[in-house]
Design an enzyme around this catalytic site. Structure first.
Site, mmCIF file in Angstrom:
data_model
loop_
_atom_site.group_PDB
_atom_site.id
_atom_site.type_symbol
_atom_site.label_atom_id
_atom_site.label_comp_id
_atom_site.label_asym_id
_atom_site.label_seq_id
_atom_site.Cartn_x
_atom_site.Cartn_y
_atom_site.Cartn_z
ATOM 1 N N GLY A 1 0.805 -1.214 0.000
ATOM 2 C CA GLY A 1 0.000 0.000 0.000
ATOM 3 C C GLY A 1 0.840 1.267 0.000
ATOM 4 C CB CYS A 2 3.672 2.338 2.114
ATOM 5 S SG CYS A 2 2.749 2.219 3.659
#
Length: 151
Positions: free
Chosen positions: A46-47
């Site tokens: 996600g990051c």
């Protein structure tokens, strides 16, 4: 834990960037708006998606007069590797101990994951927008650009 709201003065801080240099929020006052995004961890799916989306829109942010700054609790060396691996053109700050995260009142998700929150701060240091979503990575970019382009 304090919570920062739209209209508040953004608290100043100084942290080390991916090159080990000190960067303060006040360095940008009167010069540029700042898109300050807190994210959980370098090199997680996600990051990485969020950071690469900021990278892909970086020119648009620059054209709108803003600097993009990412903050997580990772080390300076972790940030350096993450930035190099994904060609990130912006500053990543190391908030080991999460003091700045606490200063801004960034909530945890499910009480354990560091939250994913983006603050749009104008040239005078006032918070103009806050976007909080653990999963809507593109929303952090779209919402921030909308606010900057409307200013």
């Amino acid at each position: 834990m304090t919570s920062i709201n739209v209209g508040d003065r953004a608290p100043n801080f100084t942290l080390k960037n991916q090159n080990g240099e000190s960067v303060s929020l006040s360095d940008f006052k009167g010069e540029k708006a700042v898109v300050l995004y807190f994210y959980p961890k370098d090199d997680t799916p996600g990051c990485t998606a969020e950071s690469c989306a900021f990278r892909d829109s970086y020119t648009t942010f620059s054209d709108a007069g803003a600097e993009v700054i990412g903050i997580s609790g990772d080390s300076v060396s972790s940030h350096k590797q993450f930035a190099q691996k994904h060609n990130l053109p912006f500053t990543l700050l190391s908030d080991q101990g999460n003091q700045v995260r606490k200063l801004y009142g960034v909530p945890a998700t499910l009480f354990i994951l560091p939250g994913r929150v983006t603050y749009v701060i104008d040239k005078e240091g006032i918070v103009r927008h806050i976007f909080n979503s653990q999963l809507d990575f593109q929303g952090h970019i779209n919402e921030s650009l909308k606010v900057l382009q409307a200013a």
